[in-house]
Design an enzyme around this catalytic site. Structure first.
Site, PDB file in Angstrom:
ATOM      1  N   LYS A  14       0.823  -1.222   0.000  1.00  0.00           N
ATOM      2  CA  LYS A  14       0.000   0.000   0.000  1.00  0.00           C
ATOM      3  C   LYS A  14       0.853   1.268   0.000  1.00  0.00           C
ATOM      4  O   LYS A  14       0.605   2.190  -0.764  1.00  0.00           O
ATOM      5  CB  LYS A  14      -0.902   0.057   1.250  1.00  0.00           C
ATOM      6  CG  LYS A  14      -1.855  -1.100   1.401  1.00  0.00           C
ATOM      7  CD  LYS A  14      -2.750  -0.918   2.623  1.00  0.00           C
ATOM      8  CE  LYS A  14      -2.014  -0.928   3.948  1.00  0.00           C
ATOM      9  NZ  LYS A  14      -1.571  -2.249   4.405  1.00  0.00           N
ATOM     10  N   ARG A  89      -9.210   1.088   9.287  1.00  0.00           N
ATOM     11  CA  ARG A  89      -8.789  -0.275   9.625  1.00  0.00           C
ATOM     12  C   ARG A  89      -9.847  -1.010  10.428  1.00  0.00           C
ATOM     13  O   ARG A  89      -9.628  -2.158  10.801  1.00  0.00           O
ATOM     14  CB  ARG A  89      -7.514  -0.196  10.453  1.00  0.00           C
ATOM     15  CG  ARG A  89      -6.242  -0.583   9.691  1.00  0.00           C
ATOM     16  CD  ARG A  89      -5.086  -0.477  10.669  1.00  0.00           C
ATOM     17  NE  ARG A  89      -3.897  -1.151  10.273  1.00  0.00           N
ATOM     18  CZ  ARG A  89      -2.915  -0.638   9.538  1.00  0.00           C
ATOM     19  NH1 ARG A  89      -3.030   0.567   9.030  1.00  0.00           N
ATOM     20  NH2 ARG A  89      -1.845  -1.336   9.283  1.00  0.00           N
ATOM     21  N   ARG A 128      11.682  -6.312   4.470  1.00  0.00           N
ATOM     22  CA  ARG A 128      11.555  -4.869   4.681  1.00  0.00           C
ATOM     23  C   ARG A 128      12.165  -4.426   6.010  1.00  0.00           C
ATOM     24  O   ARG A 128      12.594  -3.276   6.137  1.00  0.00           O
ATOM     25  CB  ARG A 128      10.062  -4.493   4.651  1.00  0.00           C
ATOM     26  CG  ARG A 128       9.798  -3.007   4.727  1.00  0.00           C
ATOM     27  CD  ARG A 128       8.351  -2.683   4.497  1.00  0.00           C
ATOM     28  NE  ARG A 128       7.548  -2.820   5.701  1.00  0.00           N
ATOM     29  CZ  ARG A 128       6.239  -2.534   5.760  1.00  0.00           C
ATOM     30  NH1 ARG A 128       5.598  -2.141   4.682  1.00  0.00           N
ATOM     31  NH2 ARG A 128       5.576  -2.672   6.883  1.00  0.00           N
ATOM     32  N   ARG A 134      11.672  -0.702  11.253  1.00  0.00           N
ATOM     33  CA  ARG A 134      10.454  -0.714  12.063  1.00  0.00           C
ATOM     34  C   ARG A 134      10.451  -1.919  12.995  1.00  0.00           C
ATOM     35  O   ARG A 134      10.583  -3.050  12.539  1.00  0.00           O
ATOM     36  CB  ARG A 134       9.222  -0.767  11.149  1.00  0.00           C
ATOM     37  CG  ARG A 134       8.849   0.582  10.572  1.00  0.00           C
ATOM     38  CD  ARG A 134       7.743   0.480   9.559  1.00  0.00           C
ATOM     39  NE  ARG A 134       6.565  -0.245  10.038  1.00  0.00           N
ATOM     40  CZ  ARG A 134       5.429  -0.329   9.359  1.00  0.00           C
ATOM     41  NH1 ARG A 134       5.324   0.254   8.179  1.00  0.00           N
ATOM     42  NH2 ARG A 134       4.418  -1.003   9.843  1.00  0.00           N
ATOM     43  N   ARG A 146      -0.107  -8.977  13.277  1.00  0.00           N
ATOM     44  CA  ARG A 146      -0.659  -7.915  12.418  1.00  0.00           C
ATOM     45  C   ARG A 146      -1.546  -8.500  11.325  1.00  0.00           C
ATOM     46  O   ARG A 146      -2.588  -7.936  10.987  1.00  0.00           O
ATOM     47  CB  ARG A 146       0.479  -7.099  11.799  1.00  0.00           C
ATOM     48  CG  ARG A 146       1.090  -6.122  12.818  1.00  0.00           C
ATOM     49  CD  ARG A 146       2.480  -5.715  12.436  1.00  0.00           C
ATOM     50  NE  ARG A 146       2.549  -4.984  11.190  1.00  0.00           N
ATOM     51  CZ  ARG A 146       3.661  -4.894  10.446  1.00  0.00           C
ATOM     52  NH1 ARG A 146       4.765  -5.514  10.825  1.00  0.00           N
ATOM     53  NH2 ARG A 146       3.647  -4.198   9.336  1.00  0.00           N
TER      54      ARG A 146
HETATM   55  P1  ADP Z   1       1.357  -1.907   7.798  1.00  0.00           P
HETATM   56  O1  ADP Z   1       0.346  -1.714   6.728  1.00  0.00           O
HETATM   57  O2  ADP Z   1       2.690  -2.295   7.282  1.00  0.00           O
HETATM   58  O3  ADP Z   1       0.906  -2.786   8.930  1.00  0.00           O
HETATM   59  P2  ADP Z   1       1.063   0.854   8.842  1.00  0.00           P
HETATM   60  O4  ADP Z   1       2.203   1.751   8.672  1.00  0.00           O
HETATM   61  O5  ADP Z   1      -0.180   1.131   8.076  1.00  0.00           O
HETATM   62  O6  ADP Z   1       1.672  -0.555   8.532  1.00  0.00           O
HETATM   63  O7  ADP Z   1       0.641   0.760  10.384  1.00  0.00           O
HETATM   64  C1  ADP Z   1       1.562   0.451  11.410  1.00  0.00           C
HETATM   65  C2  ADP Z   1       0.846   0.318  12.743  1.00  0.00           C
HETATM   66  O8  ADP Z   1       0.244   1.577  13.096  1.00  0.00           O
HETATM   67  C3  ADP Z   1      -0.323  -0.672  12.801  1.00  0.00           C
HETATM   68  O9  ADP Z   1       0.105  -2.001  13.038  1.00  0.00           O
HETATM   69  C4  ADP Z   1      -1.159  -0.087  13.948  1.00  0.00           C
HETATM   70  O10 ADP Z   1      -0.610  -0.409  15.213  1.00  0.00           O
HETATM   71  C5  ADP Z   1      -1.020   1.404  13.751  1.00  0.00           C
HETATM   72  N1  ADP Z   1      -2.086   1.961  12.878  1.00  0.00           N
HETATM   73  C6  ADP Z   1      -1.895   2.547  11.668  1.00  0.00           C
HETATM   74  N2  ADP Z   1      -3.060   2.948  11.136  1.00  0.00           N
HETATM   75  C7  ADP Z   1      -4.023   2.595  12.032  1.00  0.00           C
HETATM   76  C8  ADP Z   1      -5.456   2.705  12.050  1.00  0.00           C
HETATM   77  N3  ADP Z   1      -6.123   3.262  11.035  1.00  0.00           N
HETATM   78  N4  ADP Z   1      -6.107   2.239  13.124  1.00  0.00           N
HETATM   79  C9  ADP Z   1      -5.466   1.676  14.153  1.00  0.00           C
HETATM   80  N5  ADP Z   1      -4.126   1.513  14.190  1.00  0.00           N
HETATM   81  C10 ADP Z   1      -3.397   1.963  13.148  1.00  0.00           C
END
Ligand code: ADP
Length: 193
Positions: A14, A89, A128, A134, A146
């Site tokens: 994404k 999410r 990654r 991260r 996750r």
């Molecule tokens: P990825 O898609 O690689 O899991 P993101 O960068 O989108 O990573 O998100 C990293 C973390 O940030 C998630 O695992 C969560 O803990 C938090 N997070 C991000 N966006 C949201 C959201 N919309 N609602 C709740 N938690 C979020």
């Protein structure tokens, strides 16, 4: 304005694709993951509270990300629309986003979902970890969590959007350019460029 969700499990690409799409179509790219990591990097009170949740691979509370997004929507000028990445999410976040957009005469026009199988996701995230630094990419147990959280809490949004007729599945396996081409095909009926 034309508003897109880019959707898919962790590691589905994404973020990578959003940067390219936002540039090509002059969209405002909003990534809640990036916003939360910026809070952590800045050492803010919010960042400190959220970092332990994120390092376990759990979702932060809905109201936190809704607030982060709300603060950006009204400050966006001269863009063709929004590209929401990693948000919503949960179904509750989706309902909140629709409400924010509807109140401003907008809607979610399309949801593009990157399909990638489980083994490929794990492989990509482990790879990654080296570049991203991260903590949530470095631990295989957190990666599995996750993906589980995605299936349980995030995937139900697909059915919600399917019922609204805005769901567009996209094959998320291939080269970055191939996948970009597929996403552009899905978007271009909504955009003229
Ligand atoms: P990825 O898609 O690689 O899991 P993101 O960068 O989108 O990573 O998100 C990293 C973390 O940030 C998630 O695992 C969560 O803990 C938090 N997070 C991000 N966006 C949201 C959201 N919309 N609602 C709740 N938690 C979020």
């Amino acid at each position: 304005m034309v508003n897109f969700l880019i959707f898919g499990p962790p590691g589905s690409g994404k973020g990578t694709q959003s940067v390219k799409l936002a540039e090509k179509y002059n969209l405002m790219h909003l990534s809640t993951g990036d916003m939360l990591r910026a809070e952590i990097a800045a050492g803010s009170a919010l960042g400190k509270k959220m970092s332990s949740i994120m390092s376990k691979g759990e979702l932060v509370p809905d109201e936190v990300v809704i607030e982060l997004i709300a603060s950006k929507i009204d400050n966006t000028k001269n863009r063709a629309g929004f590209l929401f990445d990693g948000f919503p999410r949960t179904v509750a976040q989706t309902v909140a986003l629709e409400k924010m957009l509807n109140e401003r005469g907008m809607k979610i026009d399309s949801m593009l979902v990157l399909d990638v199988d489980h083994d490929e996701l794990v492989k990509r995230l482990i790879l990654r970890a080296d570049q991203s630094g991260r903590p949530d990419d470095a631990d295989p147990a957190v990666i599995e969590n996750r993906i589980d959280v995605y299936r349980a809490k995030t995937e139900p949004i697909i059915d919600y959007c399917r019922q609204k007729g805005i769901y567009q599945p996209v094959n998320g396996v291939g080269s970055i350019d191939e996948i970009f081409g597929r996403l552009c095909d899905g978007m271009k009926t909504f955009l003229t460029r």
